[in-house]
Motif scaffolding. Structure first.
Motif, PDB file in Angstrom:
ATOM      1  N   GLY A 189      52.639 -21.999   5.949  1.00 28.75           N
ATOM      2  CA  GLY A 189      51.884 -22.696   6.984  1.00 28.75           C
ATOM      3  C   GLY A 189      52.636 -23.891   7.527  1.00 28.75           C
ATOM      4  O   GLY A 189      52.666 -24.122   8.746  1.00 28.75           O
ATOM      5  N   VAL A 190      53.245 -24.658   6.619  1.00 27.68           N
ATOM      6  CA  VAL A 190      54.024 -25.825   7.053  1.00 27.68           C
ATOM      7  C   VAL A 190      55.212 -25.380   7.896  1.00 27.68           C
ATOM      8  O   VAL A 190      55.524 -25.987   8.937  1.00 27.68           O
ATOM      9  CB  VAL A 190      54.517 -26.634   5.840  1.00 27.68           C
ATOM     10  N   GLN A 191      55.889 -24.316   7.472  1.00 27.39           N
ATOM     11  CA  GLN A 191      57.060 -23.844   8.202  1.00 27.39           C
ATOM     12  C   GLN A 191      56.677 -23.355   9.597  1.00 27.39           C
ATOM     13  O   GLN A 191      57.409 -23.594  10.570  1.00 27.39           O
ATOM     14  CB  GLN A 191      57.744 -22.720   7.426  1.00 27.39           C
ATOM     15  N   ALA A 192      55.540 -22.705   9.713  1.00 32.55           N
ATOM     16  CA  ALA A 192      55.078 -22.253  11.028  1.00 32.55           C
ATOM     17  C   ALA A 192      54.764 -23.442  11.934  1.00 32.55           C
ATOM     18  O   ALA A 192      55.027 -23.400  13.141  1.00 32.55           O
ATOM     19  CB  ALA A 192      53.847 -21.365  10.865  1.00 32.55           C
ATOM     20  N   ALA A 193      54.214 -24.510  11.348  1.00 31.66           N
ATOM     21  CA  ALA A 193      53.878 -25.700  12.131  1.00 31.66           C
ATOM     22  C   ALA A 193      55.103 -26.546  12.459  1.00 31.66           C
ATOM     23  O   ALA A 193      55.126 -27.244  13.478  1.00 31.66           O
ATOM     24  CB  ALA A 193      52.851 -26.541  11.380  1.00 31.66           C
ATOM     25  N   HIS A 194      56.105 -26.499  11.585  1.00 27.73           N
ATOM     26  CA  HIS A 194      57.323 -27.298  11.762  1.00 27.73           C
ATOM     27  C   HIS A 194      58.538 -26.371  11.625  1.00 27.73           C
ATOM     28  O   HIS A 194      59.262 -26.414  10.622  1.00 27.73           O
ATOM     29  CB  HIS A 194      57.389 -28.415  10.720  1.00 27.73           C
ATOM     30  N   PRO A 195      58.768 -25.539  12.621  1.00 25.55           N
ATOM     31  CA  PRO A 195      59.783 -24.481  12.484  1.00 25.55           C
ATOM     32  C   PRO A 195      61.208 -24.975  12.263  1.00 25.55           C
ATOM     33  O   PRO A 195      62.023 -24.244  11.702  1.00 25.55           O
ATOM     34  CB  PRO A 195      59.667 -23.715  13.805  1.00 25.55           C
ATOM     35  N   GLU A 214      53.432 -12.495  -0.478  1.00 21.81           N
ATOM     36  CA  GLU A 214      53.610 -13.223   0.778  1.00 21.81           C
ATOM     37  C   GLU A 214      55.084 -13.384   1.149  1.00 21.81           C
ATOM     38  O   GLU A 214      55.400 -13.835   2.258  1.00 21.81           O
ATOM     39  CB  GLU A 214      52.934 -14.592   0.702  1.00 21.81           C
ATOM     40  N   MET A 215      55.987 -12.996   0.246  1.00 15.02           N
ATOM     41  CA  MET A 215      57.405 -12.964   0.615  1.00 15.02           C
ATOM     42  C   MET A 215      57.618 -12.017   1.798  1.00 15.02           C
ATOM     43  O   MET A 215      58.495 -12.239   2.649  1.00 15.02           O
ATOM     44  CB  MET A 215      58.255 -12.528  -0.576  1.00 15.02           C
ATOM     45  N   ALA A 216      56.803 -10.970   1.871  1.00 12.80           N
ATOM     46  CA  ALA A 216      56.900 -10.037   2.993  1.00 12.80           C
ATOM     47  C   ALA A 216      56.550 -10.724   4.304  1.00 12.80           C
ATOM     48  O   ALA A 216      57.227 -10.537   5.325  1.00 12.80           O
ATOM     49  CB  ALA A 216      55.976  -8.844   2.759  1.00 12.80           C
ATOM     50  N   CYS A 217      55.508 -11.536   4.288  1.00 12.07           N
ATOM     51  CA  CYS A 217      55.101 -12.246   5.502  1.00 12.07           C
ATOM     52  C   CYS A 217      56.198 -13.217   5.942  1.00 12.07           C
ATOM     53  O   CYS A 217      56.483 -13.343   7.135  1.00 12.07           O
ATOM     54  CB  CYS A 217      53.795 -12.991   5.249  1.00 12.07           C
ATOM     55  N   CYS A 218      56.821 -13.910   4.984  1.00 15.18           N
ATOM     56  CA  CYS A 218      57.924 -14.824   5.324  1.00 15.18           C
ATOM     57  C   CYS A 218      59.037 -14.085   6.051  1.00 15.18           C
ATOM     58  O   CYS A 218      59.557 -14.557   7.068  1.00 15.18           O
ATOM     59  CB  CYS A 218      58.492 -15.469   4.060  1.00 15.18           C
ATOM     60  N   CYS A 220      58.930 -11.059   7.588  1.00 16.57           N
ATOM     61  CA  CYS A 220      58.523 -10.412   8.844  1.00 16.57           C
ATOM     62  C   CYS A 220      58.236 -11.428   9.948  1.00 16.57           C
ATOM     63  O   CYS A 220      58.474 -11.151  11.133  1.00 16.57           O
ATOM     64  CB  CYS A 220      57.292  -9.543   8.605  1.00 16.57           C
ATOM     65  N   GLU A 221      57.735 -12.599   9.576  1.00 22.43           N
ATOM     66  CA  GLU A 221      57.416 -13.629  10.565  1.00 22.43           C
ATOM     67  C   GLU A 221      58.565 -14.623  10.770  1.00 22.43           C
ATOM     68  O   GLU A 221      58.414 -15.608  11.488  1.00 22.43           O
ATOM     69  CB  GLU A 221      56.153 -14.394  10.141  1.00 22.43           C
ATOM     70  N   LYS A 222      59.700 -14.355  10.136  1.00 19.15           N
ATOM     71  CA  LYS A 222      60.902 -15.195  10.289  1.00 19.15           C
ATOM     72  C   LYS A 222      60.626 -16.649   9.904  1.00 19.15           C
ATOM     73  O   LYS A 222      60.957 -17.590  10.625  1.00 19.15           O
ATOM     74  CB  LYS A 222      61.442 -15.127  11.727  1.00 19.15           C
ATOM     75  N   LEU A 223      60.029 -16.838   8.745  1.00 15.80           N
ATOM     76  CA  LEU A 223      59.746 -18.174   8.219  1.00 15.80           C
ATOM     77  C   LEU A 223      60.760 -18.481   7.112  1.00 15.80           C
ATOM     78  O   LEU A 223      60.688 -17.910   6.022  1.00 15.80           O
ATOM     79  CB  LEU A 223      58.326 -18.237   7.650  1.00 15.80           C
ATOM     80  N   PRO A 224      61.720 -19.369   7.368  1.00 18.15           N
ATOM     81  CA  PRO A 224      62.819 -19.596   6.413  1.00 18.15           C
ATOM     82  C   PRO A 224      62.447 -20.516   5.250  1.00 18.15           C
ATOM     83  O   PRO A 224      63.144 -21.499   4.951  1.00 18.15           O
ATOM     84  CB  PRO A 224      63.894 -20.213   7.302  1.00 18.15           C
ATOM     85  N   VAL A 225      61.351 -20.221   4.584  1.00 16.54           N
ATOM     86  CA  VAL A 225      60.887 -21.015   3.440  1.00 16.54           C
ATOM     87  C   VAL A 225      61.880 -20.903   2.282  1.00 16.54           C
ATOM     88  O   VAL A 225      62.455 -19.839   2.037  1.00 16.54           O
ATOM     89  CB  VAL A 225      59.491 -20.511   3.003  1.00 16.54           C
ATOM     90  N   SER A 309      70.709 -22.229   3.609  1.00 11.11           N
ATOM     91  CA  SER A 309      70.517 -20.833   4.002  1.00 11.11           C
ATOM     92  C   SER A 309      69.669 -20.759   5.273  1.00 11.11           C
ATOM     93  O   SER A 309      68.784 -21.579   5.505  1.00 11.11           O
ATOM     94  CB  SER A 309      69.851 -20.044   2.877  1.00 11.11           C
ATOM     95  N   GLU A 310      69.943 -19.771   6.112  1.00 11.55           N
ATOM     96  CA  GLU A 310      69.244 -19.655   7.395  1.00 11.55           C
ATOM     97  C   GLU A 310      67.864 -19.025   7.260  1.00 11.55           C
ATOM     98  O   GLU A 310      66.950 -19.356   8.015  1.00 11.55           O
ATOM     99  CB  GLU A 310      70.099 -18.841   8.372  1.00 11.55           C
ATOM    100  N   GLY A 311      67.708 -18.109   6.324  1.00 12.97           N
ATOM    101  CA  GLY A 311      66.430 -17.421   6.164  1.00 12.97           C
ATOM    102  C   GLY A 311      65.726 -17.837   4.891  1.00 12.97           C
ATOM    103  O   GLY A 311      66.110 -18.814   4.233  1.00 12.97           O
ATOM    104  N   PRO A 312      64.682 -17.120   4.514  1.00  9.94           N
ATOM    105  CA  PRO A 312      63.984 -17.428   3.257  1.00  9.94           C
ATOM    106  C   PRO A 312      64.896 -17.202   2.051  1.00  9.94           C
ATOM    107  O   PRO A 312      65.697 -16.261   2.040  1.00  9.94           O
ATOM    108  CB  PRO A 312      62.793 -16.468   3.257  1.00  9.94           C
ATOM    109  N   TYR A 313      64.768 -18.077   1.063  1.00  8.51           N
ATOM    110  CA  TYR A 313      65.709 -18.059  -0.067  1.00  8.51           C
ATOM    111  C   TYR A 313      64.949 -18.424  -1.336  1.00  8.51           C
ATOM    112  O   TYR A 313      64.156 -19.376  -1.354  1.00  8.51           O
ATOM    113  CB  TYR A 313      66.828 -19.062   0.181  1.00  8.51           C
ATOM    114  N   LEU A 314      65.215 -17.674  -2.404  1.00  7.71           N
ATOM    115  CA  LEU A 314      64.636 -17.966  -3.711  1.00  7.71           C
ATOM    116  C   LEU A 314      65.745 -18.319  -4.694  1.00  7.71           C
ATOM    117  O   LEU A 314      66.645 -17.516  -4.935  1.00  7.71           O
ATOM    118  CB  LEU A 314      63.839 -16.771  -4.240  1.00  7.71           C
ATOM    119  N   LEU A 315      65.672 -19.530  -5.235  1.00  9.64           N
ATOM    120  CA  LEU A 315      66.595 -19.946  -6.294  1.00  9.64           C
ATOM    121  C   LEU A 315      65.839 -19.937  -7.610  1.00  9.64           C
ATOM    122  O   LEU A 315      64.952 -20.767  -7.843  1.00  9.64           O
ATOM    123  CB  LEU A 315      67.160 -21.337  -6.016  1.00  9.64           C
TER     124      LEU A 315
END
Length: 341
Positions: A189-195, A214-218, A220-225, A309-315
């Motif tokens: 939600g924060v990423q969508a509000a502050h892209p 919800e990793m799928a939503c990130c 598909c919606e191009k949210l680089p969380v 990283s440009e896209g979503p990333y899990l460390l």
């Protein structure tokens, strides 16, 4: 500040006393214990802040300002309850308040407490402690406005203790709702509000599993969380209570297979030997980038890779499961029963 108020005053400001309460700073809790006047703005005096109610701020006169009248005198009676918007109340107060001639002795006492009793961790541990990972993340993101979300558990409290919030409304925690799984969807939600902003979910494996889909939503919606996953293979906060107050008896707080020794509290090492599941493989299956680390030497390069990283990333950071969140005021106790070791 309460856990919900972090960032209202900069963590590195000269008068910041950080968080009070069950896992709050020694110095914050002592300051409330010994103060003469407690001005409480928009708080609810929940048990995680007050502990034993009759012992909380027992020497202080209390002014409680809240826009919701039902919060006034609900838990802790106020000498002066004020039903008002906080901004209006403070603006009016500023018109009439007269500061004491000299508060320097009290201020110095508080600052001395802060210097003598900092939040701390074992700096000699040769792996990666949860507190170190968060402290390094805070340092690496100090020069940019970063939004941090969390789930619920030890990672939540360590984030509150060791991430230095410098701006209001950059910290999103479910707090009193106790919502495991909150971190990832809140970050989305924060990423969508502050892209264009950096948004990081500091999470534990137990909480993260609650909404891992919800990793799928990130993707598909191009949210680089970004997700900093502190993976100890346990429901860490419950384990802490089991170890501190219930002789280490495990009540299904180990998240791996039941035939592993850790399931019954019999693990022989600070780390779980056989980890489950493989979070990075899962992340890549959802189209994310990711990496797993356990060596301290890899921590800073890995954090930098995640941040850049440009896209979503899990460390996925493999951490020990016996680490406890301290200080700790046991439930129903007062600040004078605070556990610090």
């Amino acid at each position: 500040m309460t856990v919900m108020g972090l960032g209202a005053y900069p963590a590195e400001g000269p008068l910041c006393m950080d968080m009070l309460g069950m896992h709050g700073a020694v110095y914050a809790n002592w300051a409330v214990r010994d103060c003469d006047l407690l001005i409480s703005l928009g708080v609810r005096f929940d048990d995680r802040v007050t502990g034993k109610l009759e012992a909380f701020a027992k020497h202080a006169k209390i002014i409680h300002v809240d826009i919701d009248p039902s919060e006034l005198n609900k838990n802790k009676p106020a000498h002066i309850p004020v039903c008002s918007d906080v901004k209006y109340a403070l603006s009016e107060l500023n018109k009439v308040v007269e500061a004491p001639s000299d508060l320097s002795a009290w201020v110095q006492t508080c600052l001395d407490w802060k210097k003598q009793n900092p939040f701390k961790f074992d700096g000699k541990f040769n792996g990666i402690l949860q507190q170190r990972a968060i402290a390094e993340l805070s340092r690496l993101t100090a020069d940019r406005k970063t939004y941090v979300t969390v789930g619920v558990g030890q990672h939540q409290m360590w984030a509150a203790q060791f991430y230095k919030f410098r701006h209001p409304r950059t910290w999103l925690s479910s707090s009193g709702l106790g919502t495991m799984g909150f971190g990832l969807p809140a970050a989305m939600g924060v990423q969508a509000a502050h892209p264009d902003s950096l948004v990081i979910d500091i999470d534990g494996d137990g909480s993260f599993l609650m909404n891992i889909q919800e990793m799928a939503c990130c993707f598909c919606e191009k949210l680089p969380v970004k997700v900093l996953l502190l993976d100890n293979q346990h429901l860490g906060m419950v384990v802490q209570w089991e170890d501190r107050f219930f002789k280490g008896n495990r009540g299904h707080t180990y998240l791996g297979p039941i035939d592993h020794p850790e399931a019954s509290g019999q693990g022989g090492d600070r780390y779980v030997a056989d980890r489950y599941p493989d979070f990075v493989t899962i992340a890549k299956g959802f189209g994310w980038e990711g990496a797993t680390i356990s060596d301290q030497a890899d921590l800073i390069p890995a954090l930098e890779e995640m941040i850049n990283s440009e896209g979503p990333y899990l460390l996925n950071v493999q951490v020990p499961y016996q680490e406890h969140v301290l200080p700790m005021i046991p439930a129903g106790q007062s600040v004078d029963e605070m556990i610090t070791e």
